[in-house]
Design a protein around this motif. Structure first.
Motif, PDB file in Angstrom:
ATOM      1  N   MET A 104       0.378  -1.397  -0.393  1.00 48.40           N
ATOM      2  CA  MET A 104      -0.361   0.210  -0.029  1.00 48.40           C
ATOM      3  C   MET A 104       0.625   1.313   0.150  1.00 48.40           C
ATOM      4  O   MET A 104       0.426   2.278   0.724  1.00 48.40           O
ATOM      5  N   HIS A 127      -7.813   6.320  -7.617  1.00 45.05           N
ATOM      6  CA  HIS A 127      -7.164   5.046  -7.069  1.00 45.05           C
ATOM      7  C   HIS A 127      -7.203   5.060  -5.668  1.00 45.05           C
ATOM      8  O   HIS A 127      -7.818   6.159  -4.976  1.00 45.05           O
ATOM      9  N   THR A 128      -7.467   3.485  -4.912  1.00 45.90           N
ATOM     10  CA  THR A 128      -7.759   3.099  -3.645  1.00 45.90           C
ATOM     11  C   THR A 128      -6.606   2.681  -2.959  1.00 45.90           C
ATOM     12  O   THR A 128      -6.873   1.678  -3.932  1.00 45.90           O
ATOM     13  N   ASP A 129      -6.245   2.078  -1.677  1.00 43.64           N
ATOM     14  CA  ASP A 129      -5.932   1.260  -1.383  1.00 43.64           C
ATOM     15  C   ASP A 129      -6.259   1.124   0.412  1.00 43.64           C
ATOM     16  O   ASP A 129      -6.589   2.024   0.804  1.00 43.64           O
ATOM     17  N   LYS A 130      -6.714  -0.567   0.246  1.00 46.80           N
ATOM     18  CA  LYS A 130      -7.414  -0.931   1.561  1.00 46.80           C
ATOM     19  C   LYS A 130      -6.547  -1.850   2.429  1.00 46.80           C
ATOM     20  O   LYS A 130      -6.008  -2.910   2.167  1.00 46.80           O
ATOM     21  N   THR A 188      -4.644  -6.951   1.359  1.00 45.45           N
ATOM     22  CA  THR A 188      -4.511  -5.361   0.956  1.00 45.45           C
ATOM     23  C   THR A 188      -5.216  -5.814  -0.216  1.00 45.45           C
ATOM     24  O   THR A 188      -5.146  -6.852  -0.748  1.00 45.45           O
ATOM     25  N   ARG A 189      -5.717  -4.214  -0.479  1.00 52.13           N
ATOM     26  CA  ARG A 189      -6.324  -4.621  -1.408  1.00 52.13           C
ATOM     27  C   ARG A 189      -6.217  -3.020  -1.783  1.00 52.13           C
ATOM     28  O   ARG A 189      -6.643  -2.530  -1.808  1.00 52.13           O
ATOM     29  N   VAL A 190      -5.961  -3.089  -3.565  1.00 50.82           N
ATOM     30  CA  VAL A 190      -5.908  -1.718  -4.105  1.00 50.82           C
ATOM     31  C   VAL A 190      -6.430  -2.001  -5.517  1.00 50.82           C
ATOM     32  O   VAL A 190      -6.296  -3.304  -6.658  1.00 50.82           O
ATOM     33  N   TYR A 235      -7.986   0.542  -8.919  1.00 45.20           N
ATOM     34  CA  TYR A 235      -7.647   1.470 -10.082  1.00 45.20           C
ATOM     35  C   TYR A 235      -8.854   1.555 -10.803  1.00 45.20           C
ATOM     36  O   TYR A 235      -9.202  -0.098 -11.577  1.00 45.20           O
ATOM     37  N   ASN A 238      -4.914  -7.472  -5.172  1.00 45.44           N
ATOM     38  CA  ASN A 238      -5.661  -8.545  -3.684  1.00 45.44           C
ATOM     39  C   ASN A 238      -4.487  -9.105  -3.464  1.00 45.44           C
ATOM     40  O   ASN A 238      -4.487 -10.224  -3.403  1.00 45.44           O
TER      41      ASN A 238
END
Length: 348
Positions: A161, A221-224, A231-233, A235, A246
């Protein structure tokens, strides 16, 4: 030096991915989670996970075979059913098994083509809650990558992330330094850390941009981070071009982790044809992460019981990830009630 189980405390009480379902096609496999060697096997109806040592003379059951619904030890052919019970001991003859024998088993579940195993001592109250995004949905393509890292979960989650490192570690592949200011919002709630980047003119690399963003749409764009180890990215480029990375991080042993990365993408018409290139691209990028995590681990290992980082405002997501995992280690329920929002600017 304390071992991984001691350092992770209550984090062991969670579901972790042990293998892909496809790994079991040719027979039992051995996997290690929290220093526990497991044998995973599929009898055609159920996937089971046992301690990988026969009760008799401690041979590896993962070197055995599945026969008539049982796992058969390669040393003296002891038979174990899917509940871990010994059902046949050839040397005792047909009247054997005067005393019931049972090996240690671990709850296991197959979901989204991966095998999850519960490592805690107490029985889980429910199955794994995580669903890989858009799995099996129309218009979406996906594949898994399995990667071994010489590092531990917290550091890997932070790396996955971390936007600033992309201009250095992934230079030319993912992003080049442009010295553009990017407003960033970090929100911690319900056991997650969500990072939103407010820069629609950003992109994720000249090599893959023509595939993922051929119409030059604004990028969302989000990161979680999802407690304890996912983690989940995401776009998005308009409504038709989307890309999700993911990663579920399985703790193996001290400074050893295995990462199961799910790549999902939506590209109209030619998405299936592009899978070889996208697979090649993402493999190259993750190999660069393997390298930098190796670099970090060499120094981290010497101070593993008291790691000391210096942070900048861009590290706010990492600080929040560390906070949640520290609460999880202590078994503190505040991991799911902690709430915080931070806004700052980073430069990339």
């Amino acid at each position: 030096m304390s071992n991984l189980i001691s350092r992770d405390g209550h984090l062991i009480n969670n579901w972790y991915i042990a293998c892909l379902k496809s790994d079991l096609k040719s027979g039992p496999v051995q996997r290690t989670i929290y220093d526990q060697k497991l044998v995973i096997f599929d009898d055609g109806k159920k996937v089971s996970a046992f301690a990988d040592r026969c009760l008799h003379r401690m041979a590896k059951l993962s070197d055995g075979e599945v026969k008539n619904g049982c796992l058969v030890c390669p040393y003296h052919s002891w038979h174990y059913n899917t509940d871990g019970e010994v059902t046949r001991v050839p040397s005792e003859g047909p009247e054997g098994l005067k005393g019931k024998r049972k090996i240690r088993t671990f709850p296991s579940v197959v979901k989204d083509d991966v095998v999850w195993v519960w490592m805690g001592a107490e029985e889980p109250s429910s199955g794994p809650s995580w669903d890989f995004p858009f799995f099996g949905e129309k218009g979406w393509h996906h594949y898994y990558m399995v990667t071994d890292f010489n590092n531990e979960v917290t550091n890997l989650a932070e790396n996955f992330m971390d936007v600033p490192h992309t201009v250095s570690v992934h230079k030319g592949w993912f992003r080049n330094e442009s010295l553009q200011k990017v407003p960033m919002t970090t929100t911690t709630q319900d056991g997650t850390v969500l990072v939103t980047y407010h820069q629609p003119d950003d992109n994720i690399g000249v090599l893959i941009k023509p595939i993922l963003n051929p119409k030059n749409e604004p990028m969302v764009h989000t990161d979680k981070f999802i407690f304890p180890n996912i983690t989940r990215v995401d776009y998005s480029f308009g409504s038709n071009y989307k890309y999700v990375i993911n990663s579920q991080i399985t703790p193996v042993s001290t400074m050893k982790s295995r990462v199961y990365t799910y790549i999902g993408y939506k590209i109209p018409l030619v998405g299936g044809l592009l899978k070889p290139f996208i697979s090649y691209y993402t493999r190259k990028v993750i190999e660069q992460d393997v390298w930098i995590m190796d670099q970090q681990s060499e120094n981290y290992l010497s101070e593993i019981n008291n790691p000391r980082f210096q942070s900048t405002p861009a590290d706010e997501p990492h600080i929040q990830i560390e906070r949640l995992r520290e609460l999880g280690i202590a078994g503190d329920e505040r991991v799911f009630s902690t709430s915080k929002t931070n806004e700052t600017d980073i430069w990339i």
